[in-house]
Write an enzyme that holds these catalytic residues in place. Structure first.
Site, PDB file in Angstrom:
ATOM      1  CB  THR A 167      -0.916   0.003   1.250  1.00 41.56           C
ATOM      2  OG1 THR A 167      -1.510   1.310   1.385  1.00 41.56           O
ATOM      3  CG2 THR A 167      -0.156  -0.285   2.527  1.00 41.56           C
ATOM      4  CE1 TYR A 220      -4.100  -3.008   4.529  1.00 44.47           C
ATOM      5  CE2 TYR A 220      -3.680  -0.652   4.331  1.00 44.47           C
ATOM      6  CZ  TYR A 220      -3.875  -1.893   3.743  1.00 44.47           C
ATOM      7  OH  TYR A 220      -3.829  -2.010   2.377  1.00 44.47           O
TER       8      TYR A 220
END
Ligand code: UD1
Length: 331
Positions: free
Chosen positions: A124, A148
């Site tokens: 990400t 995350y």
């Protein structure tokens, strides 16, 4: 059009999810034979449009994955399966370290033990964190700010270490803000508790949600609202096929940002949504969402030059139009 990929099987974890299903479809259309491992926690079997084999279970299930790799003689793996909601990761970090780090470690080990050569990992753009330059380049040091993003960064580092010691070849793709849907309306984003701006905007535009909250209008950006690099899911999917070709051609293991290299503010996204649906949207200014950064934009020079990736939908109006058409097609 189908090319000759000798019907090679490719393992796709999370192939029933939003991004994984777009990639699975593109792989099939290109003449590969994707095999999907998905526990269906956030995926939908009906997203496999070409009857691709589905192995129901966890990508961290060593025995299941080993059997699948052997059965289909798999040499290349694309790993999408993950938990992906930032606020949830803050509330339930163990779930994120289990699903994203431990399961990935099991998967990578199993791949190495069973002769897999190529591993393509979904990371990400949020690994760069709060103080990242705009645009952020792969040479900037990641500083993830939530479980995350940290789970993705830890997995990146594990993969690099394991690759160095085993010869496993990889590409790490750092996604910026993925949005949109299949241009023909065949696939798109389906989730009950959406948190992403364009998905939420499409829900508001179709009357499924009462109001679109603008999380903060006092950021240091062009109009005070958050700026993001929105990438069409079809272009992101194409980046995975480009990454596979790159590894097949002997490219060195490497990490690539996936974005268009330009940012749009929340207000600009709302304007595009309003244009696409033909009416104004009910919006309200709300406090900043905890953890949100002002701007996140990819420096995409590396993927353009090294992977030869050619974006086809670099247009916010198109992204929003496809997201809206998909939203309308859902019940
Ligand atoms: C989120 C994740 C990020 C992940 C990325 C891509 C968070 C904090 N970050 O990014 O880790 O890599 O998705 O999957 O969840 N916004 C509103 N109103 C809304 C929703 C969003 O104003 O109802 C704003 C946000 O404040 C932000 C922008 O829209 O400025 C984009 O938000 P969102 O779509 O949730 O993505 P990110 O938070 O950038």
């Amino acid at each position: 059009m189908k090319n000759d990929h000798n019907g090679r099987h490719i393992l796709v974890t999370g192939g029933c999810g939003y991004i994984g299903s777009h990639v699975t479809r593109q792989l099939s259309e290109a003449g590969f034979k994707p095999v999907v491992v998905d526990n269906l926690s956030a995926g939908f079997p009906e997203f496999l449009l070409n009857g691709e084999p589905l192995v129901k279970g966890s990508c961290g299930d060593v025995e299941l994955v080993a059997q699948t790799l052997r059965k289909y003689q798999i040499e290349s793996v694309m790993h999408f399966a993950a938990s992906v909601v930032v606020p949830e990761s803050v509330a339930e970090p163990v779930k994120y370290y289990q699903n994203n780090v431990v399961n990935s470690l099991n998967l990578i080990q199993t791949c190495v033990a069973n002769g897999v050569r190529n591993f393509i990992f979904s990371s990400t753009g949020s690994v760069y964190g709060e103080d990242a330059p705009v645009p952020a380049s792969e040479t900037d040091r990641p500083a993830p700010t939530n479980p995350y993003s940290r789970s993705k960064w830890i997995t990146e580092e594990m993969l690099r270490d394991i690759a160095l010691s085993t010869g496993l070849r990889y590409t790490i793709l750092r996604y910026f803000n993925v949005a949109g849907a299949h241009p023909g309306g065949k696939l798109g984003q389906k989730s009950k508790d959406a948190t992403h701006l364009i998905k939420i905007g499409a829900e508001v535009a179709t009357g499924k949600r009462a109001v679109l909250k603008i999380f903060g209008n006092d950021f240091d950006t062009k109009d005070g609202t958050g700026v993001r690099d929105y990438i069409h899911v079809e272009d992101l999917a194409a980046a995975h096929l480009a990454a596979l070709s790159y590894l097949d051609a002997g490219g060195n293991p490497d990490t690539f940002n996936c974005g268009y290299g330009r940012g749009f503010s929340v207000l600009e996204v709302i304007k595009a949504l309003e244009q696409a649906c033909g009416h104004s949207l009910p919006v309200e200014i709300a406090p900043r969402r905890p953890g949100d950064i002002s701007a996140s934009v990819a420096d995409n020079q590396k993927i353009l030059t090294k992977l030869g990736w050619k974006p086809r939908h670099d247009n916010l109006d198109v992204i929003v139009k496809h997201a809206l058409a998909w939203e309308k097609s859902l019940d």
